[in-house]
Every structure is written in structure tokens, then in C-alpha cells.
Design an enzyme around this catalytic site. Structure first.
Site, PDB file in Angstrom:
ATOM      1  N   CYS A 192       0.895  -1.385   0.045  1.00  0.00           N
ATOM      2  CA  CYS A 192      -0.135   0.002  -0.069  1.00  0.00           C
ATOM      3  C   CYS A 192       0.903   1.104  -0.031  1.00  0.00           C
ATOM      4  O   CYS A 192       0.590   2.260  -0.679  1.00  0.00           O
ATOM      5  CB  CYS A 192      -0.982   0.113   1.405  1.00  0.00           C
ATOM      6  SG  CYS A 192      -2.066  -1.322   1.501  1.00  0.00           S
TER       7      CYS A 192
HETATM    8  C1  BEZ Z   1       0.708  -4.598   1.792  1.00  0.00           C
HETATM    9  O1  BEZ Z   1       0.290  -3.561   1.744  1.00  0.00           O
HETATM   10  O2  BEZ Z   1       1.707  -4.859   1.773  1.00  0.00           O
HETATM   11  C2  BEZ Z   1      -0.423  -5.683   2.342  1.00  0.00           C
HETATM   12  C3  BEZ Z   1      -1.502  -5.050   2.936  1.00  0.00           C
HETATM   13  C4  BEZ Z   1      -2.304  -6.216   3.621  1.00  0.00           C
HETATM   14  C5  BEZ Z   1      -2.057  -7.508   3.282  1.00  0.00           C
HETATM   15  C6  BEZ Z   1      -1.019  -7.962   2.524  1.00  0.00           C
HETATM   16  C7  BEZ Z   1      -0.061  -6.875   2.090  1.00  0.00           C
END
Ligand code: BEZ
Length: 212
Positions: free
Chosen positions: A46
Site C-alpha cells: 500500500c
Molecule cells: C501490503 O500493503 O503490503 C499488504 C496489506 C495487506 C495484506 C498484505 C499486504
């Protein structure tokens, strides 16, 4: 929650965001829009996604597109995380992030898929036209960061096909030939598309991109 489909008016809402309370339709007024959710603040994928969107500010502006992000985290969390995004991605987040703690918008837009995760939003994207109608819906899982170049490409296609009687073929990129709308007979197409029409098959006619 009603299913949202292409061609529907994007459901309106008022939400708390990092840029204050925003009414979605008022925010969009006269612009195209991208509403996109991410699973959670302070997560790696994210962080790269929101940093990438911030870096495309000029590209969105050129296309008259306003963006708005969303997760179920609170405002304070968003503000703290924005500092990390700016620092690590070498950018400046300059679009609102909805703090959807009560999940009002997530539920309105069906952004929580309980069999993937019962609490967090998946990576949903809604592209909304300047007529406020939904033009594209895509959903990615948490483990896969989105390709924002592809979203720009889709917006280029949507904006082209909104104003010209053409469609864009597989893997089309701006500047490449486009497909003449099947509704137009070839003789008529030759009058409309003065750069030329190539009839590969009666139902497959190509023409140079008309707005260049
Ligand atoms: C991420 O943004 O890295 C992420 C967020 C939730 C679950 C898995 C990855």
C-alpha cells in the site's frame, strides 16, 4: 448494499478524509474520478501504491482526473502514514484518503470481501466519468500491487471512446490504431475517419487514432 455495475451513477457519500469532510459528487464536479481502496495503512504494498499515485499527479491532472483513496483506518493513522509514504517514496501525497472507520463507504462500494478478509478492504478501483457514471471496476487482492500505468491507459481509452466512435484493441497504447465502432458501416466510417480506414474483415476495421 446494492451491486454497482458499469453505467450506474457512482453512489454518492460524504466522508471524513485527510483533507476534511468531502462529498464525493461535489468533489468530482466536472472531473473524472478514481476511487480506490487499500487494505491498511503502514503496510508495504500500500505504501508503494499511494506513493505511485502521488507521483502521477501531473498525469491525472492532464486527464482531468481527481483521485481519492480509502481504507478503514482512522484519520490520525492516515496522517502519520502519509509522512512515511512521502519519506520512503520520495513524493508528496496530495489527494484525500478516506478514513472509513465505520465502513460506510466500503460497504456502499462492496470493498470488503469477507472470504478474502473479513475486516479489511481489498484493492478496489472505480473509475468514474465526468457524467458521474461508473466506467471501470477492478479488484485486486491484497498481495498484488496495482499497475497505475494501466489505469492511465484505461482512462485514455475511456476518454477517447467517449468522444469518438471507436474502441481500443488488445494492448492498445495511445498513438496506436484503434477499432472503428461496429455500429458504423464501412462506407460511412470512411467519411468520418478521414485519416483512412483499413477493412481487415467487414466487422474489423482499423483507423489511426482520430484525436491526434
Ligand atoms: C501490503 O500493503 O503490503 C499488504 C496489506 C495487506 C495484506 C498484505 C499486504
Amino acid at each position: 448494499m446494492a451491486t454497482i455495475r458499469l453505467g450506474d451513477v457512482a453512489p454518492n457519500f460524504t466522508a471524513q478524509t485527510t483533507e476534511g469532510e468531502i462529498n464525493f459528487h461535489e468533489y468530482l464536479e466536472g472531473s473524472w474520478g478514481i476511487l480506490f481502496s487499500h487494505p491498511a495503512d503502514y503496510t508495504p504494498v500500500c505504501t508503494t501504491e499511494l506513493g505511485t499515485v502521488a507521483k502521477y499527479t501531473d498525469e491525472f491532472k492532464k486527464r482531468n482526473v481527481k483521485v481519492m483513496a480509502l481504507s478503514v483506518d482512522g484519520i490520525e493513522s492516515h496522517h502519520g502514514w502519509i509522512k512515511d509514504i512521502n519519506e520512503t517514496q520520495n513524493t508528496s501525497v496530495n489527494f484525500p484518503i478516506i478514513a472509513d472507520e465505520d465502513r460506510k463507504v466500503s460497504e456502499l462500494y462492496d470493498m470488503i470481501h469477507p472470504n478474502a478478509d473479513s475486516k479489511l478492504t481489498v484493492r478496489s478501483v472505480f473509475i468514474v466519468g465526468d457524467d458521474k457514471k461508473v466506467k471501470l471496476i477492478i479488484t485486486y487482492p491484497a498481495s498484488t500491487g496495482r499497475n497505475f500505468e494501466e489505469l492511465l491507459r484505461v482512462i485514455d481509452s475511456l476518454q477517447l471512446t467517449a468522444y469518438h466512435q471507436v474502441a481500443t484493441p488488445a494492448n492498445w497504447k495511445p498513438g496506436e490504431d484503434v477499432v472503428v465502432s461496429p455500429a458504423i458501416p464501412t462506407a460511412k466510417a470512411k467519411e468520418i475517419f478521414t485519416k483512412g480506414v483499413t477493412e481487415v474483415k467487414p466487422y474489423l476495421r482499423m483507423t489511426p487514432q482520430p484525436n491526434l
